[in-house]
Design an enzyme around this catalytic site. Structure first.
Site, mmCIF file in Angstrom:
data_model
loop_
_atom_site.group_PDB
_atom_site.id
_atom_site.type_symbol
_atom_site.label_atom_id
_atom_site.label_comp_id
_atom_site.label_asym_id
_atom_site.label_seq_id
_atom_site.Cartn_x
_atom_site.Cartn_y
_atom_site.Cartn_z
ATOM 1 N N LYS A 107 -32.556 -4.690 4.801
ATOM 2 C CA LYS A 107 -31.119 -4.971 4.796
ATOM 3 C C LYS A 107 -30.599 -5.359 6.177
ATOM 4 C CE LYS A 107 -30.101 -2.265 0.680
ATOM 5 N NZ LYS A 107 -31.401 -1.665 0.290
HETATM 6 C C1 LIG Z 1 -31.900 -1.902 -1.063
HETATM 7 C C2 LIG Z 1 -33.359 -1.659 -1.188
HETATM 8 C C3 LIG Z 1 -34.111 -2.181 -2.272
HETATM 9 C C4 LIG Z 1 -33.475 -2.919 -3.418
HETATM 10 O O1 LIG Z 1 -33.061 -4.210 -3.081
HETATM 11 P P1 LIG Z 1 -32.091 -5.028 -4.067
HETATM 12 O O2 LIG Z 1 -31.835 -6.298 -3.355
HETATM 13 O O3 LIG Z 1 -30.849 -4.192 -4.223
HETATM 14 O O4 LIG Z 1 -32.799 -5.202 -5.366
HETATM 15 C C5 LIG Z 1 -35.482 -1.972 -2.270
HETATM 16 N N1 LIG Z 1 -36.091 -1.272 -1.295
HETATM 17 C C6 LIG Z 1 -35.402 -0.746 -0.253
HETATM 18 C C7 LIG Z 1 -36.143 0.038 0.767
HETATM 19 C C8 LIG Z 1 -34.026 -0.924 -0.157
HETATM 20 O O5 LIG Z 1 -33.369 -0.382 0.875
#
Ligand SMILES: *Cc1c(COP(=O)(O)O)cnc(C)c1O
Length: 429
Positions: A107
């Protein structure tokens, strides 16, 4: 570029308005009015481009002329300040490691890009600030705190459930200071989420210019398409078909991958791998979209019962379920299977995954049975240290602490405890 609301009951807006508002007035998610394929020459020549050049070509049509090219390049350069290695795990299977950023979660990319876009849009507004309000179950908060730190004209307020996030995660979102404020909520994640939703609907908070920083915001969601281009660049010379598996929660990542495919990226198939929060896998079986309350798992960043970005994926396929299934599969795994995979990947391949990546690996293995000659890539969305309470006992190892994490461990936590919505409102002022 104009964006329309997927609820089709709000005016079209510019990129800037979509980023600042987050959600449309009719509560719909924004979607770009067009997706134009990149020229063949771009893909023919991709191995000669830097990651920054690739990202610029990919995102430019979605920003249009609202940010000058030189500024957009600067934003991309600050966003992509780390590597995205494609690591061989076993024969024909690669891990696309997205966790080398400042908070060691994928993210970071979306948070850094969005914060800098907002900073640019606010550059001339001396006394008009935006407030980014975000609820986190763990990883989003840290990435948003780090990504938005010291960005001009933006206040960040992060709500997290007291005692329900890991020590590392808590420190990542409570120790930075400056424009980042942490609210420790006496409750669970859903309580935090409910308060945030209420605040967005609260007319008396209109002066705060609230916006969200989760993947409903186009500036957090769209840059995630970069990863898929980078992986293609790394694997192109092998001349094989590509299958991607994304560990999926809100389905933002995989939805960005599908946009990359629409732009001409040669991807044969996508797999959305989920934990037991299986709304989408069930949809693919019976065609009924039937969301359920979320269930807690060891891959907790994917504990989502009603994935917010799935509607964007449906928008791209219209009602053509058959075509959708040609491009897309989705499989569900429970914690036991996830732990088993985590152990096997370590024992057989010597690779240390974490629970989200392990779910992605499982879905990939299954889909590759249909594509025996393809190369498979699973997205490793977090560093194992972020989930050390699962990884260390499962593998019987102690993980070294990376420098990014070490730097927050000795900083002092600063948070404000709240319990009710009125306390949130009073805090926001
Ligand atoms: C947010 C997150 C996900 C999921 O991603 P999406 O785009 O919401 O499907 C998977 N793994 C981790 C470690 C995350 O922080």
């Amino acid at each position: 570029m104009k964006y329309y609301s997927l609820n089709h009951n709000a005016a079209k807006v510019s990129f800037q308005e979509a980023v600042i508002q987050g959600l449309a007035a009719d509560k719909g998610l924004y979607f770009p009015e067009s997706i134009t394929p990149l020229p063949k020459s771009f893909f023919d020549n991709i191995e000669n481009l830097t990651n920054e050049e690739i990202a610029f070509e990919a995102i430019q049509q979605f920003v249009g002329d609202e940010i000058p090219a030189s500024t957009l390049k600067q934003i991309i350069s600050e966003t992509l300040c780390f590597d995205f290695p494609v690591v061989p795990v076993e024969n024909g299977i690669y891990s696309l490691e997205l966790f080398h950023g400042p908070t060691m979660a994928f993210k970071d990319v979306g948070a850094r890009f969005m914060s800098r876009c907002l900073g640019y849009f606010n550059k001339d507004k001396k006394d008009n600030t935006n407030t980014v309000l975000v609820a986190t179950s763990g990883d989003t908060g840290g990435a948003v705190a780090s990504g938005f730190l010291a960005v001009q004209g933006v206040e960040v307020v992060i709500l997290y459930p007291s005692g329900k996030v890991s020590d590392i995660q808590e420190r990542q979102l409570t120790t930075l200071g400056q424009n980042i404020k942490a609210l420790e909520v006496d409750g669970v994640f859903d309580d935090c989420q409910d308060m945030v939703k209420k605040a967005f609907l609260d007319e008396s908070l209109a002066h705060k210019n609230l916006t969200s920083a989760n993947s409903i915001n186009i500036a957090r969601w769209l840059p995630q398409m970069f990863y898929f281009f980078f992986a293609y660049k790394a694997l192109k010379s092998q001349g094989k078909e590509l299958v991607f598996s994304c560990p999926s929660g809100n389905f933002g990542n995989i939805c960005a991958g599908i946009i990359a495919k629409k732009m001409g990226l040669p991807v044969t198939h996508f797999v959305a791998s989920t934990n037991v929060n299986d709304t989408v896998p069930r949809f693919l079986v019976d065609g009924k979209y039937d969301p359920k309350p979320s269930i807690a798992t060891i891959s907790n960043a994917m504990d989502v019962g009603n994935p917010s970005n799935f509607i964007r994926i449906q928008e791209m396929y219209g009602n053509d379920l058959e075509q959708f299934k040609k491009d897309f599969s989705s499989y569900t795994y429970n914690d036991e299977e996830t732990l088993e995979a985590l152990k096997n990947i370590y024992k057989t391949d010597g690779y240390i995954a974490e629970p989200h990546g392990a779910v992605g690996y499982l879905g990939l293995k299954k889909e590759l049975e249909n594509y025996p000659n393809a190369i498979g890539v699973f997205l490793e969305t977090a560093h194992p240290i972020k989930f050390l309470d699962v990884v260390e006992p499962a593998l019987g190892i102690t993980l070294p602490i990376p420098t990014q994490i070490e730097s927050v461990l000795n900083k002092e936590k600063v948070s404000t405890k709240i319990k009710t919505y009125d306390e949130l409102k009073a805090f926001l002022g």
